[in-house]
Enzyme design. Structure first.
Site, PDB file in Angstrom:
ATOM      1  N   SER A  21     -19.465 -18.856 -43.173  1.00 52.67           N
ATOM      2  CA  SER A  21     -20.666 -18.088 -43.525  1.00 52.67           C
ATOM      3  C   SER A  21     -20.577 -17.189 -44.746  1.00 52.67           C
ATOM      4  CB  SER A  21     -21.101 -17.242 -42.335  1.00 52.67           C
ATOM      5  OG  SER A  21     -21.817 -18.042 -41.453  1.00 52.67           O
ATOM      6  N   SER A  31     -24.153 -18.304 -42.999  1.00 52.72           N
ATOM      7  CA  SER A  31     -25.184 -17.424 -42.510  1.00 52.72           C
ATOM      8  C   SER A  31     -25.364 -16.142 -43.327  1.00 52.72           C
ATOM      9  CB  SER A  31     -24.873 -17.025 -41.058  1.00 52.72           C
ATOM     10  OG  SER A  31     -23.700 -16.248 -40.981  1.00 52.72           O
ATOM     11  N   LYS A  79     -24.171  -7.330 -44.920  1.00 51.17           N
ATOM     12  CA  LYS A  79     -24.870  -8.210 -43.979  1.00 51.17           C
ATOM     13  C   LYS A  79     -25.326  -7.363 -42.781  1.00 51.17           C
ATOM     14  CE  LYS A  79     -23.862 -12.589 -41.543  1.00 51.17           C
ATOM     15  NZ  LYS A  79     -22.832 -13.650 -41.428  1.00 51.17           N
TER      16      LYS A  79
HETATM   17  N1  GLN Z   1     -22.313 -22.642 -39.730  1.00 55.85           N
HETATM   18  C1  GLN Z   1     -21.385 -22.173 -38.778  1.00 55.85           C
HETATM   19  C2  GLN Z   1     -22.062 -21.932 -37.459  1.00 55.85           C
HETATM   20  O1  GLN Z   1     -23.229 -22.108 -37.409  1.00 55.85           O
HETATM   21  C3  GLN Z   1     -20.696 -20.946 -39.280  1.00 55.85           C
HETATM   22  C4  GLN Z   1     -21.466 -19.706 -39.104  1.00 55.85           C
HETATM   23  C5  GLN Z   1     -20.670 -18.482 -39.490  1.00 55.85           C
HETATM   24  O2  GLN Z   1     -19.634 -18.578 -40.165  1.00 55.85           O
HETATM   25  N2  GLN Z   1     -21.086 -17.334 -39.001  1.00 55.85           N
HETATM   26  O3  GLN Z   1     -21.455 -21.588 -36.515  1.00 55.85           O
END
Ligand code: GLN
Length: 442
Positions: free
Chosen positions: A160, A136, A61
């Site tokens: 994510s 994400s 990532k």
């Molecule tokens: N969907 C969650 C957020 O928007 C988790 C994002 C993540 O795990 N980086 O914060």
């Protein structure tokens, strides 16, 4: 197959399906030295002195520092930022001769649910191109599912890694908090974030996790832990008490699939099945976001345009701006930290409730995402967006480990089962997941 040959195939796949026409948009940058590195690894393999990850082709990532590459975090803010050093996980992968193929697309600064908030366009779901890949770590999930690589790393603050794994039909592991070093991760929320693998099967996840895990003095929350025994992961545990989470979700088909599969594997292995509930689980979202907003706001203060890239408020997208404004509001002196402290109290409550549950059961089973992926660009309400994290974020709030295992399909769209175990029971969690995976294959 030689690493160079496998690499060639992956690069062809990427050229055909990621960077042409109706592209998946999973990969942001390829490692410019990849061909020479692959050759060197093959030489080592031939000499018999290669490491544990030799022959594995891995993407990361774009919020994990790899020296010399553009760690943009899916944002225009950092699009010209070149990492001056390797994150600890990258060092560990290189030490074991894993080959780093490139960097993957993601929601901007890991803030998102669907992979659509990236400044470089949404990642598409390889299973069904019109759908979101889940975020994400969208590009990491999609790259594994699209067969662009062997393995990937993502980061998980509230789901994510598990969400894209669930939507793309791959395995995704959020390790226990402190199990994997975050040194070199551009964090979203430091009291929740963990780096973890996204892979084609549980065996690969266990292998990659066994390499990246371990204490690191450069990460202040890193803890000493027992290394994962890959042989043990292959053994079917005899006595397991499975806790099936009693939690209402809107998509009844997903709920039914998870319940049925759980009954099936418990019967097959003679594992005890218990229905469990966590009294304050419905507070998870209200607990998660004030903490995220506060910590994310604080983390973005270094992005003031003087040292790294552009000033964040001037170059970021609406979701990141929302969190910055939200964080600056709730941390104002006049509020005396009220929301943040309430969230910390709720966090303690949830920690106690999970502690009690894990005295009764070995693992907690639930869906990963309570809904199927939506169409790219489709407007969904904030309530529906928040719903994405309802079952994944509790594990970050509490700090235990959890993974997503592909368990079946609804209308040909993959559905992930979440298997969560107590803190530092990552090996047991993989063992349970591997046992279930074996039933799916046979
Ligand atoms: N969907 C969650 C957020 O928007 C988790 C994002 C993540 O795990 N980086 O914060």
């Amino acid at each position: 197959m030689k690493t160079v040959e496998k690499l060639k195939k992956y690069l062809e796949e990427i050229k055909k399906n990621d960077q042409n026409g109706n592209k998946i948009n999973a990969i942001l940058e390829l490692n410019p030295n990849i061909n020479e590195e692959a050759k060197k690894i093959d030489e080592k393999i031939a000499k018999g002195n290669a490491g544990k990850l030799a022959g594995q082709i891995i993407v990361l990532k774009a919020n994990i520092n790899v020296e010399g590459m553009h760690i943009s975090c899916g944002s225009k803010v950092l699009e010209n930022y070149k990492a001056p050093y390797d994150a600890t996980v990258v060092k560990k992968i290189k030490d074991e001769d894993g080959l780093i193929l490139g960097l993957t697309n993601c929601d901007e600064f890991a803030c998102g649910w669907s992979g659509e908030t990236s400044a470089f366009g949404p990642t598409k779901n390889p299973v069904k191109i019109e759908l979101v890949a889940g975020g994400s770590s969208s590009g990491s999930g999609a790259a594994v599912a699209a067969n662009f690589c062997d393995m990937a790393l993502g980061s998980d603050t509230g789901g994510s890694i598990r969400v894209p794994a669930s939507h793309c039909g791959v395995v995704g592991v959020k390790p226990s908090y402190g199990f994997v070093s975050r040194y070199g991760l551009i964090d979203m929320c430091m009291s929740f974030d963990q780096i973890g693998p996204l892979t084609k099967n549980v065996q690969d996840a266990a292998l990659l996790l066994s390499v990246i895990q371990g204490y690191d003095e450069c990460d202040s929350i890193s803890e000493k832990s027992k290394s994962i025994n890959l042989k043990k992961v292959e053994e079917i545990p005899k006595k397991i008490i499975v806790g099936l989470l009693d939690f209402e979700i809107s998509n009844k088909e997903i709920q039914k699939l998870i319940n049925e599969k759980t009954k099936q594997f418990c019967k097959k292995y003679n594992w005890e099945l218990k229905k469990i509930s966590i009294p304050h689980l419905d507070l998870a979202i209200a607990t998660y976001f004030p903490i995220v907003y506060t910590e994310f706001y604080s983390a973005t203060r270094r992005l003031d345009g003087r040292r790294y890239g552009k000033k964040v408020e001037e170059a970021c997208g609406p979701e990141v701006l929302r969190r910055i404004l939200g964080g600056s509001e709730i941390t104002k002196a006049e509020h005396q930290g009220r929301n943040y402290h309430l969230a910390l109290q709720a966090r303690e409550l949830l920690k106690k409730e999970f502690e009690n549950i894990f005295k009764e059961v070995d693992c907690i089973i639930s869906p990963v995402v309570p809904r199927l992926p939506h169409k790219i660009g489709e407007k969904i309400s904030s309530k529906e967006m928040f719903e994405y994290d309802a079952l994944t974020s509790p594990m970050n709030i509490v700090g235990n480990c959890a993974l997503s295992l592909p368990i079946g399909e609804i209308n040909k769209i993959p559905v992930g089962m979440q298997i969560a175990c107590d803190k530092f029971q990552d090996e047991k969690m993989l063992q349970i997941a591997r046992s279930i995976e074996k039933l799916q294959i046979s």
